[in-house]
Write a protein that holds these residues in place. Structure first.
Motif, PDB file in Angstrom:
ATOM      1  N   UNK A 118       0.821  -1.215   0.000  1.00 47.46           N
ATOM      2  CA  UNK A 118       0.000   0.000   0.000  1.00 47.46           C
ATOM      3  C   UNK A 118       0.855   1.266   0.000  1.00 47.46           C
ATOM      4  N   UNK A 119       1.894   1.276   0.831  1.00 44.78           N
ATOM      5  CA  UNK A 119       2.686   2.504   0.944  1.00 44.78           C
ATOM      6  C   UNK A 119       3.569   2.715  -0.289  1.00 44.78           C
ATOM      7  N   UNK A 120       3.978   1.632  -0.924  1.00 44.11           N
ATOM      8  CA  UNK A 120       4.777   1.744  -2.148  1.00 44.11           C
ATOM      9  C   UNK A 120       3.954   2.418  -3.244  1.00 44.11           C
ATOM     10  N   UNK A 121       2.690   2.015  -3.374  1.00 39.09           N
ATOM     11  CA  UNK A 121       1.819   2.615  -4.382  1.00 39.09           C
ATOM     12  C   UNK A 121       1.605   4.093  -4.096  1.00 39.09           C
ATOM     13  N   UNK A 134       7.883   4.365   3.756  1.00 35.82           N
ATOM     14  CA  UNK A 134       8.566   3.389   2.917  1.00 35.82           C
ATOM     15  C   UNK A 134      10.036   3.302   3.317  1.00 35.82           C
ATOM     16  N   UNK A 135      10.622   4.451   3.623  1.00 40.00           N
ATOM     17  CA  UNK A 135      12.001   4.471   4.103  1.00 40.00           C
ATOM     18  C   UNK A 135      12.143   3.643   5.373  1.00 40.00           C
ATOM     19  N   UNK A 143       8.427  -6.491   5.316  1.00 37.96           N
ATOM     20  CA  UNK A 143       7.646  -6.476   4.084  1.00 37.96           C
ATOM     21  C   UNK A 143       8.505  -6.374   2.844  1.00 37.96           C
ATOM     22  N   UNK A 144       9.814  -6.174   3.041  1.00 36.94           N
ATOM     23  CA  UNK A 144      10.756  -6.012   1.950  1.00 36.94           C
ATOM     24  C   UNK A 144      12.159  -6.236   2.520  1.00 36.94           C
ATOM     25  N   UNK A 151      16.433   3.035   1.552  1.00 35.71           N
ATOM     26  CA  UNK A 151      15.993   3.697   2.775  1.00 35.71           C
ATOM     27  C   UNK A 151      16.348   5.181   2.728  1.00 35.71           C
ATOM     28  N   UNK A 152      17.586   5.479   2.368  1.00 35.58           N
ATOM     29  CA  UNK A 152      18.052   6.860   2.301  1.00 35.58           C
ATOM     30  C   UNK A 152      17.342   7.618   1.180  1.00 35.58           C
ATOM     31  N   UNK A 153      17.179   6.958   0.030  1.00 35.20           N
ATOM     32  CA  UNK A 153      16.520   7.606  -1.110  1.00 35.20           C
ATOM     33  C   UNK A 153      15.115   8.076  -0.741  1.00 35.20           C
ATOM     34  N   UNK A 154      14.329   7.187  -0.127  1.00 40.60           N
ATOM     35  CA  UNK A 154      12.952   7.548   0.197  1.00 40.60           C
ATOM     36  C   UNK A 154      12.886   8.549   1.347  1.00 40.60           C
ATOM     37  N   UNK A 155      13.864   8.499   2.245  1.00 41.61           N
ATOM     38  CA  UNK A 155      13.918   9.502   3.311  1.00 41.61           C
ATOM     39  C   UNK A 155      14.174  10.882   2.709  1.00 41.61           C
TER      40      UNK A 155
END
Length: 233
Positions: A118-121, A134-135, A143-144, A151-155
């Motif tokens: 859900x959060x990826x979408x 997601x981070x 879940x992954x 992690x850093x990218x999404x943060x």
């Protein structure tokens, strides 16, 4: 690679116009970073400030009306099951805020695979809060698979989208890596969005000579302005 890093920093260190919380859709005042001062309505995924929510409750009481959403006037849910049904209806309409809410619910239930889905979408739809969560999932490996780079990218994507906590956390990581100049930049940006912990860190940095008087004063003024903007006249 050097130029790519420079371009990334230009984007990363740009001051967002506002936090990812956005404005109350009723009074149009900026929402407080303190989420206990607002309520998300599961029927329409709108986040209502405490003042508008309270005003609606008073109106319902005084006029002896049935409880409804302050924004869309949908009847208030009478059970947790109905709440979840409302959220899923919004998810099916590709509502990113509803997807984050469903992800958090699945996470709390221990269903990390669904939480990630859900959060990826939602992140793909550009939701800053989704990038932050997601981070966290990439960092926890829930879940992954654990992936430090993602992690850093999404943060960072969350920070770019105006997420003050994400910005604060990046600053903490930069501090731990000995890059105080970058940490200070992140905390200044977050403080100007109204983030208290970032301002506290800047106070320490100012006393330690790591922040100029001018930069600290500007951050202090902007922080107060951001906090004041959330209050009704």
């Amino acid at each position: 690679k050097k130029r790519a890093a420079e371009l990334r920093d230009e984007i990363l260190f740009k001051q967002p116009e506002s936090s990812n919380e956005g404005d109350c859709p009723i009074c149009f005042l900026p929402l407080s970073l303190d989420q206990t001062k607002s309520t998300m309505m599961t029927c329409c995924s709108k986040v209502i400030c405490g003042g508008c929510y309270h005003s609606n409750e008073v109106r319902i009481f005084e006029e002896k009306l049935k409880s409804t959403c302050p924004f869309c006037r949908h009847p208030a849910p009478t059970s947790e099951e109905e709440n979840e049904e409302n959220i899923m209806k919004r998810v099916e309409l590709n509502d990113p805020a509803a997807m984050v809410q469903m992800s958090l619910r699945r996470y709390e239930a221990g269903d990390y695979d669904s939480a990630f889905k859900f959060v990826k979408k939602s992140a793909e739809l550009g939701d800053a809060g989704a990038h932050y969560h997601l981070s966290c999932l990439f960092g926890e490996g829930k879940g992954v698979e654990n992936d430090r780079k993602k992690e850093v990218y999404h943060l960072e994507q969350a920070a770019i989208g105006g997420h003050p906590i994400a910005r604060y956390n990046i600053g903490i990581e930069e501090e731990e890596n000995g890059r105080m100049d970058r940490a200070v930049k992140h905390w200044i940006i977050a403080a100007k969005l109204g983030h208290d912990y970032s301002l506290d860190n800047l106070k320490v940095c100012f006393r330690g000579g790591l922040v100029t008087k001018e930069d600290f004063a500007a951050a202090l003024r902007a922080h107060q302005a951001a906090v004041d903007a959330t209050k009704s006249p």
